[in-house]
Design a protein around this motif. Structure first.
Motif, short mmCIF file in Angstrom:
data_model
loop_
_atom_site.label_atom_id
_atom_site.label_comp_id
_atom_site.label_asym_id
_atom_site.label_seq_id
_atom_site.Cartn_x
_atom_site.Cartn_y
_atom_site.Cartn_z
N HIS A 48 25.06 37.79 55.49
CA HIS A 48 26.25 37.57 54.66
C HIS A 48 27.41 38.45 55.11
CE1 HIS A 48 24.42 41.03 52.57
NE2 HIS A 48 25.65 41.31 52.17
N GLN A 49 27.15 39.64 55.65
CA GLN A 49 28.25 40.47 56.16
C GLN A 49 28.89 39.82 57.38
OE1 GLN A 49 26.69 44.40 56.93
NE2 GLN A 49 27.84 45.22 55.19
N THR A 76 28.86 36.60 58.14
CA THR A 76 29.56 35.40 57.70
C THR A 76 30.91 35.75 57.06
OG1 THR A 76 27.43 34.35 57.31
CG2 THR A 76 29.35 33.32 56.32
N PHE A 77 30.91 36.78 56.23
CA PHE A 77 32.14 37.19 55.57
C PHE A 77 33.16 37.70 56.59
CE2 PHE A 77 34.79 40.34 53.36
CZ PHE A 77 35.31 39.54 52.36
N ALA A 78 32.73 38.50 57.56
CA ALA A 78 33.65 39.03 58.58
C ALA A 78 34.22 37.91 59.44
CB ALA A 78 32.93 40.06 59.44
N ALA A 110 34.76 41.54 63.44
CA ALA A 110 33.83 40.41 63.35
C ALA A 110 33.03 40.28 64.63
CB ALA A 110 34.61 39.12 63.08
N ALA A 162 34.61 34.73 58.51
CA ALA A 162 35.55 33.96 57.69
C ALA A 162 36.87 34.70 57.54
CB ALA A 162 34.93 33.67 56.33
N GLU A 163 36.79 36.01 57.34
CA GLU A 163 38.02 36.80 57.20
C GLU A 163 38.84 36.78 58.49
OE1 GLU A 163 39.22 41.10 55.28
OE2 GLU A 163 37.25 40.88 56.19
N LYS A 184 40.62 42.72 62.67
CA LYS A 184 39.65 41.89 61.96
C LYS A 184 38.81 41.07 62.92
CE LYS A 184 42.06 41.79 57.66
NZ LYS A 184 42.69 41.10 56.60
#
Length: 104
Positions: free
Chosen positions: A69-70, A72-74, A53, A76-77, A49
């Motif tokens: 947004h991709q 940012t999501f990666a 990211a 955060a994950e 992960k």
């Protein structure tokens, strides 16, 4: 009519003589992965992960086709995965310290 002795031995998991003498019954080995395997798999997941990211951030800075947004999501994950790994590490260390302070 009595069954042959060989047929009875096949049915009994633990011979009664061993049970009467106090010997523990044989323990079957678990078929699943061990604790170390689960921890290693979890750490590989965290590493993947973080690497994903990092790759998305690199592609975002070099290319125009990666949406914000991709990324940012990666990120955060990946952050949550690292935080969970740190929590597990802390709990394992706490358990180890508690075991080491136990008196036998």
């Amino acid at each position: 009519m009595m069954a042959p002795v060989g047929a009875i031995e096949g049915v009994l998991a633990t011979p009664p003589v061993l049970t009467m003498l106090g010997a523990p019954p044989p323990v079957a080995a678990p078929g699943g992965p061990g604790f170390a395997d689960l921890l290693a798999a979890g750490m590989r997941g965290v590493e993947s992960k973080v690497a994903a990211a990092d790759d998305l951030v690199r592609r975002f800075t070099l290319e125009d086709g990666v949406p914000v947004h991709q990324v940012t999501f990666a990120l955060a994950e990946a952050r949550l995965s690292v935080e969970l790994a740190m929590q597990v590490r802390g709990r394992l260390l706490d358990g180890y310290r508690e075991l080491m302070t136990m008196q036998l």
